[in-house]
Motif scaffolding. Structure first.
Motif, mmCIF file in Angstrom:
data_model
loop_
_atom_site.group_PDB
_atom_site.id
_atom_site.type_symbol
_atom_site.label_atom_id
_atom_site.label_comp_id
_atom_site.label_asym_id
_atom_site.label_seq_id
_atom_site.Cartn_x
_atom_site.Cartn_y
_atom_site.Cartn_z
ATOM 1 N N VAL A 66 9.907 4.818 4.853
ATOM 2 C CA VAL A 66 8.747 4.968 4.001
ATOM 3 C C VAL A 66 9.014 4.337 2.648
ATOM 4 O O VAL A 66 10.013 4.647 1.995
ATOM 5 N N GLN A 67 8.131 3.444 2.260
ATOM 6 C CA GLN A 67 8.259 2.803 0.948
ATOM 7 C C GLN A 67 6.913 2.800 0.243
ATOM 8 O O GLN A 67 5.881 2.568 0.868
ATOM 9 N N LEU A 68 6.955 3.044 -1.034
ATOM 10 C CA LEU A 68 5.762 2.976 -1.873
ATOM 11 C C LEU A 68 6.002 1.917 -2.930
ATOM 12 O O LEU A 68 6.997 1.974 -3.641
ATOM 13 N N GLN A 69 5.085 0.974 -3.014
ATOM 14 C CA GLN A 69 5.228 -0.122 -3.965
ATOM 15 C C GLN A 69 4.079 -0.084 -4.948
ATOM 16 O O GLN A 69 2.934 -0.332 -4.578
ATOM 17 N N ALA A 70 4.404 0.207 -6.195
ATOM 18 C CA ALA A 70 3.389 0.239 -7.241
ATOM 19 C C ALA A 70 3.363 -1.090 -7.984
ATOM 20 O O ALA A 70 4.402 -1.724 -8.182
ATOM 21 N N SER A 71 2.173 -1.488 -8.396
ATOM 22 C CA SER A 71 2.020 -2.735 -9.138
ATOM 23 C C SER A 71 0.799 -2.637 -10.029
ATOM 24 O O SER A 71 0.003 -1.702 -9.923
ATOM 25 N N GLY A 72 0.657 -3.632 -10.901
ATOM 26 C CA GLY A 72 -0.535 -3.699 -11.739
ATOM 27 C C GLY A 72 -0.329 -3.334 -13.192
ATOM 28 O O GLY A 72 -1.261 -3.433 -13.994
ATOM 29 N N GLY A 73 0.867 -2.898 -13.535
ATOM 30 C CA GLY A 73 1.121 -2.545 -14.919
ATOM 31 C C GLY A 73 1.157 -3.781 -15.816
ATOM 32 O O GLY A 73 1.145 -4.912 -15.338
ATOM 33 N N GLY A 74 1.178 -3.530 -17.107
ATOM 34 C CA GLY A 74 1.235 -4.636 -18.048
ATOM 35 C C GLY A 74 0.937 -4.171 -19.453
ATOM 36 O O GLY A 74 0.906 -2.977 -19.733
ATOM 37 N N LEU A 75 0.720 -5.151 -20.309
ATOM 38 C CA LEU A 75 0.415 -4.885 -21.717
ATOM 39 C C LEU A 75 -1.090 -5.066 -21.930
ATOM 40 O O LEU A 75 -1.659 -6.085 -21.527
ATOM 41 N N VAL A 76 -1.710 -4.096 -22.564
ATOM 42 C CA VAL A 76 -3.146 -4.155 -22.804
ATOM 43 C C VAL A 76 -3.439 -3.543 -24.169
ATOM 44 O O VAL A 76 -2.705 -2.659 -24.621
ATOM 45 N N GLN A 77 -4.490 -4.003 -24.790
ATOM 46 C CA GLN A 77 -4.881 -3.427 -26.074
ATOM 47 C C GLN A 77 -5.634 -2.121 -25.877
ATOM 48 O O GLN A 77 -6.248 -1.896 -24.813
ATOM 49 N N ALA A 78 -5.586 -1.281 -26.881
ATOM 50 C CA ALA A 78 -6.342 -0.032 -26.835
ATOM 51 C C ALA A 78 -7.812 -0.323 -26.548
ATOM 52 O O ALA A 78 -8.378 -1.267 -27.096
ATOM 53 N N GLY A 79 -8.385 0.486 -25.674
ATOM 54 C CA GLY A 79 -9.759 0.285 -25.248
ATOM 55 C C GLY A 79 -9.899 -0.565 -24.005
ATOM 56 O O GLY A 79 -10.985 -0.661 -23.429
ATOM 57 N N GLY A 80 -8.821 -1.192 -23.605
ATOM 58 C CA GLY A 80 -8.841 -2.061 -22.435
ATOM 59 C C GLY A 80 -8.685 -1.304 -21.129
ATOM 60 O O GLY A 80 -8.648 -0.070 -21.098
ATOM 61 N N SER A 81 -8.577 -2.076 -20.049
ATOM 62 C CA SER A 81 -8.500 -1.504 -18.707
ATOM 63 C C SER A 81 -7.379 -2.145 -17.910
ATOM 64 O O SER A 81 -7.003 -3.295 -18.151
ATOM 65 N N PRO B 183 7.171 18.526 -7.457
ATOM 66 C CA PRO B 183 8.009 18.914 -6.308
ATOM 67 C C PRO B 183 7.284 18.893 -4.964
ATOM 68 O O PRO B 183 7.936 18.889 -3.920
ATOM 69 N N TYR B 184 5.944 18.889 -4.959
ATOM 70 C CA TYR B 184 5.190 18.840 -3.711
ATOM 71 C C TYR B 184 5.109 17.436 -3.129
ATOM 72 O O TYR B 184 4.527 17.252 -2.067
ATOM 73 N N TYR B 185 5.659 16.475 -3.821
ATOM 74 C CA TYR B 185 5.619 15.099 -3.347
ATOM 75 C C TYR B 185 7.001 14.688 -2.839
ATOM 76 O O TYR B 185 7.995 14.833 -3.535
ATOM 77 N N ASP B 186 7.026 14.184 -1.612
ATOM 78 C CA ASP B 186 8.287 13.892 -0.953
ATOM 79 C C ASP B 186 8.766 12.465 -1.155
ATOM 80 O O ASP B 186 9.959 12.195 -1.043
ATOM 81 N N HIS B 187 7.832 11.583 -1.365
ATOM 82 C CA HIS B 187 8.185 10.163 -1.448
ATOM 83 C C HIS B 187 7.682 9.590 -2.765
ATOM 84 O O HIS B 187 6.536 9.851 -3.158
ATOM 85 N N TRP B 188 8.529 8.820 -3.394
ATOM 86 C CA TRP B 188 8.203 8.241 -4.691
ATOM 87 C C TRP B 188 8.470 6.748 -4.690
ATOM 88 O O TRP B 188 9.442 6.285 -4.088
ATOM 89 N N GLY B 189 7.592 6.021 -5.349
ATOM 90 C CA GLY B 189 7.818 4.599 -5.521
ATOM 91 C C GLY B 189 8.498 4.324 -6.850
ATOM 92 O O GLY B 189 8.595 5.195 -7.714
ATOM 93 N N LYS B 190 8.964 3.111 -7.000
ATOM 94 C CA LYS B 190 9.459 2.684 -8.300
ATOM 95 C C LYS B 190 8.254 2.509 -9.217
ATOM 96 O O LYS B 190 7.180 2.158 -8.768
ATOM 97 N N GLY B 191 8.433 2.763 -10.456
ATOM 98 C CA GLY B 191 7.314 2.757 -11.373
ATOM 99 C C GLY B 191 6.858 1.378 -11.789
ATOM 100 O O GLY B 191 7.545 0.374 -11.596
ATOM 101 N N THR B 192 5.677 1.354 -12.358
ATOM 102 C CA THR B 192 5.147 0.154 -12.982
ATOM 103 C C THR B 192 4.805 0.510 -14.426
ATOM 104 O O THR B 192 4.191 1.554 -14.701
#
Length: 121
Positions: A1-16, A106-115
């Protein structure tokens, strides 16, 4: 089981930003996926979760009305749409999978690396 997170980055306040978390492996083995975050010097905190079967969601008070969690079961992917971002949303965001619709880590068994998400003022 693998979880892959993506989509992070630098954004200005008010952005998305939209984060994605794609699962691979034995993806049928859990019922809930969630997002947590950890800011520098702070403990990991709950952001949102979604029940994969019926779509029930819950959010931390700090993100209600600004963040939306959704899922695409066919793609084994969960999304976190973040709008009206604030500097205090700056953190490493982690996706997780578990058996229970719960905001407690603690109720979550699998964790991905962060973004990493950085919101500048």
């Amino acid at each position: 089981v693998q979880l892959q997170a993506s989509g992070g980055g630098l954004v200005q306040a008010g952005g998305s930003l939209r984060l994605s978390c794609t699962a691979s492996g034995r993806t049928y083995s859990w019922s809930t996926m969630g997002w947590f975050r950890q800011a520098p010097g702070k403990e990991r905190e709950f952001v949102a979760y979604i029940s994969l079967k019926i779509g029930t969601t819950d959010y931390a008070d700090s993100v209600k009305g600004r963040f939306t969690i959704s899922r695409d079961n066919a793609k084994s992917t969960v999304y976190l749409q973040m709008t009206s971002l604030k500097p205090e949303d700056t953190a490493v965001y982690y996706c997780a999978a578990g058996w229970h619709a719960d905001s407690r880590a603690p109720y979550y068994d699998h964790w991905g690396k962060g973004t990493e998400v950085t919101v500048s003022s």
